[in-house]
Scaffold this active site. Structure first.
Site, PDB file in Angstrom:
ATOM      1  N   TYR A 142     -48.873 -28.210 -19.094  1.00  0.00           N
ATOM      2  CA  TYR A 142     -46.949 -27.456 -18.960  1.00  0.00           C
ATOM      3  C   TYR A 142     -46.387 -26.217 -19.916  1.00  0.00           C
ATOM      4  CZ  TYR A 142     -45.676 -31.310 -15.911  1.00  0.00           C
ATOM      5  OH  TYR A 142     -45.415 -32.177 -15.355  1.00  0.00           O
ATOM      6  N   LYS A 191     -58.301 -38.600 -17.549  1.00  0.00           N
ATOM      7  CA  LYS A 191     -59.170 -38.431 -16.645  1.00  0.00           C
ATOM      8  C   LYS A 191     -60.353 -37.692 -16.909  1.00  0.00           C
ATOM      9  CE  LYS A 191     -59.528 -38.319 -12.056  1.00  0.00           C
ATOM     10  NZ  LYS A 191     -59.491 -39.108 -11.626  1.00  0.00           N
ATOM     11  N   ASP A 223     -55.346 -42.124 -12.295  1.00  0.00           N
ATOM     12  CA  ASP A 223     -55.626 -42.811 -11.090  1.00  0.00           C
ATOM     13  C   ASP A 223     -54.943 -44.480 -10.969  1.00  0.00           C
ATOM     14  OD1 ASP A 223     -57.332 -42.407 -11.642  1.00  0.00           O
ATOM     15  OD2 ASP A 223     -59.125 -42.130 -10.136  1.00  0.00           O
ATOM     16  N   ASP A 247     -45.423 -37.628 -17.405  1.00  0.00           N
ATOM     17  CA  ASP A 247     -44.097 -37.137 -17.405  1.00  0.00           C
ATOM     18  C   ASP A 247     -44.373 -37.794 -15.628  1.00  0.00           C
ATOM     19  OD1 ASP A 247     -42.425 -35.603 -15.440  1.00  0.00           O
ATOM     20  OD2 ASP A 247     -43.021 -33.810 -15.893  1.00  0.00           O
ATOM     21  N   ASP A 251     -41.381 -41.687 -14.795  1.00  0.00           N
ATOM     22  CA  ASP A 251     -40.536 -41.523 -13.665  1.00  0.00           C
ATOM     23  C   ASP A 251     -41.179 -42.842 -12.949  1.00  0.00           C
ATOM     24  OD1 ASP A 251     -39.413 -39.267 -14.714  1.00  0.00           O
ATOM     25  OD2 ASP A 251     -39.528 -38.525 -12.078  1.00  0.00           O
TER      26      ASP A 251
END
Ligand code: NAD
Length: 356
Positions: A142, A191, A223, A247, A251
């Site tokens: 970001y 990851k 994942d 992020d 959520d």
């Protein structure tokens, strides 16, 4: 104590929910003998309308001069056509960056009164959901360079994800320290099978883990983490992860607990000043209708008392009052269930005040 709170009411439902949180803080001040002074800050869409930019420098200065910042939410369709550099969300990113807030902490806790609102099967929910996602907030993709170029007759877009060791180490420490204050279990999500940033992340975390032998540490690929959160959320205590993964996972974590309107968050950096806000957005679809759930913002004010003002009894009092309002069967529309009473945003505020 005297505390100066910078208040960003924001856009959409922001002013409605922040209004209820301020009533609660006023009652806390009165009951416990504190003085809370509020400084109104323009940020987001309303600041674009008034000042032409989402976070004018003078507003950031006021936040930096405060003891903490309480935020409702910003954004909405009115500002969707703004150029990318001048969107309401840019104000939020500039505020987090300007305040040096590198850690976003979101509890994912199932309130027993709302268990039926969880989209997960009862057999999963009955094991309990009570974990916290610590998300790195001012690094990663970001905050990397973004570019779109025209090449060979088509556009090509690039976003750079970068992490330096010190950025990983400081958020890693927050993960370990938070686990120490809870059930002493930390899951670091990355990851590392694909990304260099994740391989560095994992190396730094393993080095830190040696300093925290009392914390049960494990790595998990992002994942797999996304699957485990819905398969068996009771296995988690504290999850620490980088910005983009955090992020998404935070959520997902909030959805499994029922209503998005219930969940507070804190963002912290060095020192005690923090930014406190509910995790949801400005909900333009219900703005101005007195329908919004103010509890996420009220619980954010409770977190502010606990983590920035060292007022645990005040935070407990707010959380207990919320418990009682839910026990009494009061629900805003977003969490309405059979046998409960539908109340407005202000009626929920009235009820919580009455239980304080
Ligand atoms: P949203 O969270 O605003 O709304 C999603 C859904 O949840 C809507 O149906 C909404 O009515 C409902 N909802 C959200 N909060 C609620 C509450 N307190 N009580 C009852 N219902 C609630 O997400 P969105 O629709 O994707 O985004 C709307 C705007 O908010 C966009 O402009 C987005 O950029 C912005 N946004 C801001 C923040 C922030 O300020 N931190 C975060 C996310 C989105």
């Amino acid at each position: 104590m005297n505390k100066n709170i910078a208040v960003i009411r924001g856009d959409g439902i922001g002013p409605e929910i922040v209004g209820q949180a301020l009533r609660v803080l006023d009652k806390i001040a009165e009951t416990f003998g504190h003085t809370f002074t509020y400084t109104d800050i323009d940020m987001g869409g309303n600041a674009i309308d008034k000042w032409g930019e989402p976070l004018p420098a003078a507003m950031l200065e006021k936040c930096l001069a405060s003891d903490s910042v309480l935020l409702g939410a910003v954004g909405g369709p009115k500002w969707d056509s703004q150029p990318a550099a001048n969107r309401p969300e840019k104000g939020l990113l500039a505020l987090r960056g300007g305040m040096g807030l590198y850690s976003n902490n979101r509890p994912a806790k199932l309130w027993p009164q709302l268990a039926a609102a969880s989209p997960l099967k009862p057999s999963i929910v009955e094991n309990g959901i009570d974990f916290l996602v610590v998300r790195e907030l001012i690094g990663g993709v970001y905050f990397g360079d973004h570019s779109t170029v025209e090449a060979d007759g088509e556009k090509k877009a690039t976003d750079i994800m970068a992490y330096a060791e010190h950025e990983i180490e400081r958020i890693g420490r927050i993960g370990f320290e938070t686990a120490r204050k809870r059930r002493h279990k930390l899951t670091s999500v990355d990851k590392a099978n694909v990304l260099d940033t994740s391989r560095l992340w994992r190396a730094v975390m393993h080095r830190l883990a040696e300093e925290y032998p009392d914390v049960e540490y494990s790595d998990m690929l992002v994942d797999n983490a996304a699957m485990q959160i819905v398969k068996d959320p009771s296995q988690f205590d504290v999850i620490v992860t980088e910005n983009l993964f955090g992020d998404i996972l935070s959520d997902e974590a909030s959805m499994i607990t029922g209503s998005i309107g219930m969940i507070p968050s804190s963002s912290l950096g060095e020192g005690s000043r923090g930014l406190y806000e509910p995790i949801h957005g400005s909900a333009p679809d219900i703005a101005g209708q007195n329908k919004a759930n103010p509890i996420g913002t009220i619980l954010s004010a409770a977190m502010m008392c606990r983590y920035s003002f060292d007022m645990p009894a005040e935070a407990d009092a707010i959380e207990q009052a919320v418990h009682k309002a839910l026990d009494a069967g009061l629900r805003t529309g977003d969490m309405m269930a059979d046998g409960c009473r539908l109340v407005s945003c202000t009626e929920m505020g009235d009820a919580i005040l009455s239980y304080l």
